[in-house]
Design an enzyme around this catalytic site. Structure first.
Site, PDB file in Angstrom:
ATOM      1  N   THR A   1      18.881  34.770  38.844  1.00 31.53           N
ATOM      2  CA  THR A   1      17.754  33.852  39.075  1.00 31.53           C
ATOM      3  C   THR A   1      17.668  32.826  37.956  1.00 31.53           C
ATOM      4  O   THR A   1      18.218  32.991  36.867  1.00 31.53           O
ATOM      5  CB  THR A   1      16.423  34.623  39.177  1.00 31.53           C
ATOM      6  OG1 THR A   1      16.163  35.286  37.952  1.00 31.53           O
ATOM      7  CG2 THR A   1      16.458  35.629  40.312  1.00 31.53           C
ATOM      8  N   ASP A   2      16.931  31.761  38.235  1.00 35.13           N
ATOM      9  CA  ASP A   2      16.729  30.708  37.241  1.00 35.13           C
ATOM     10  C   ASP A   2      15.295  30.762  36.713  1.00 35.13           C
ATOM     11  O   ASP A   2      14.543  31.693  37.022  1.00 35.13           O
ATOM     12  CB  ASP A   2      17.074  29.341  37.837  1.00 35.13           C
ATOM     13  CG  ASP A   2      16.239  28.984  39.054  1.00 35.13           C
ATOM     14  OD1 ASP A   2      15.151  29.576  39.246  1.00 35.13           O
ATOM     15  OD2 ASP A   2      16.668  28.109  39.814  1.00 35.13           O
ATOM     16  N   GLN A   3      14.919  29.775  35.938  1.00 33.44           N
ATOM     17  CA  GLN A   3      13.594  29.751  35.328  1.00 33.44           C
ATOM     18  C   GLN A   3      12.466  29.719  36.367  1.00 33.44           C
ATOM     19  O   GLN A   3      11.362  30.147  36.098  1.00 33.44           O
ATOM     20  CB  GLN A   3      13.479  28.547  34.384  1.00 33.44           C
ATOM     21  CG  GLN A   3      12.218  28.561  33.548  1.00 33.44           C
ATOM     22  CD  GLN A   3      12.200  27.433  32.539  1.00 33.44           C
ATOM     23  OE1 GLN A   3      13.035  26.546  32.583  1.00 33.44           O
ATOM     24  NE2 GLN A   3      11.247  27.477  31.636  1.00 33.44           N
TER      25      GLN A   3
ATOM     26  N   GLY B   1      12.454  31.530  38.972  1.00 34.70           N
ATOM     27  CA  GLY B   1      12.370  32.848  39.594  1.00 34.70           C
ATOM     28  C   GLY B   1      13.093  32.964  40.918  1.00 34.70           C
ATOM     29  O   GLY B   1      12.890  33.915  41.660  1.00 34.70           O
ATOM     30  N   ILE B   2      13.933  31.970  41.221  1.00 38.80           N
ATOM     31  CA  ILE B   2      14.705  32.019  42.467  1.00 38.80           C
ATOM     32  C   ILE B   2      16.195  32.100  42.130  1.00 38.80           C
ATOM     33  O   ILE B   2      16.625  31.756  41.034  1.00 38.80           O
ATOM     34  CB  ILE B   2      14.413  30.809  43.384  1.00 38.80           C
ATOM     35  CG1 ILE B   2      14.779  29.495  42.704  1.00 38.80           C
ATOM     36  CG2 ILE B   2      12.960  30.801  43.807  1.00 38.80           C
ATOM     37  CD1 ILE B   2      14.627  28.268  43.584  1.00 38.80           C
TER      38      ILE B   2
END
Length: 141
Positions: free
Chosen positions: A13-15, A17-18
């Protein structure tokens, strides 16, 4: 059609949250390798027999994000096959919500380790039939 399920890991995930967009391409590859295994043609067996399957192109359209710990259900099929090249089509949904997450395609060919094209029907006729049947079955569905 072949179905593959993959739970999203936290590190993917990225910052926001996905799941980061690059992971979908990796998941397409994981699903494709599992499909080959289910067809009785594990990629390691093909490599050991002198066949490589390079990626010629890949595309992915993102529809709805997959989040950490959510499961992507990918359906994939051989969209086109001519004995030298083939194209895969992918469609991914969230197992939890049912929402369409992504669609995509990848294009491939069969080569020797020296990257010379291989005609499957000439050099590996039994495997050619497996691909041909899978492609025909997918057209009928």
């Amino acid at each position: 059609m072949f179905t593959f399920e993959r739970k999203a890991n936290y590190y993917e995930t990225d910052q926001m949250g996905i799941v980061h967009h690059s992971n979908y391409i990796r998941w397409f590859e994981e699903a494709r390798l599992e499909m080959l295994r289910a067809m009785g043609l594990p990629y390691k067996k093909m490599e050991d027999s002198g066949i490589l399957i390079p990626v010629l192109g890949v595309s992915c359209s993102y529809k709805h994000p997959i989040r950490f710990d959510e499961t992507l259900v990918l359906t994939l099929r051989i969209q086109n096959y001519n004995g030298v090249r083939f194209e895969m089509a992918y469609e991914g949904h969230s197992k939890e919500t049912g929402l369409l997450s992504c669609t995509g395609t990848s294009q491939h060919c069969f080569t020797t380790p020296a990257l010379k094209p291989i005609r499957m029907q000439k050099h590996f006729p039994a495997w050619h039939e497996v691909f041909l049947q899978a492609a025909e079955q997918d057209k009928a569905e």
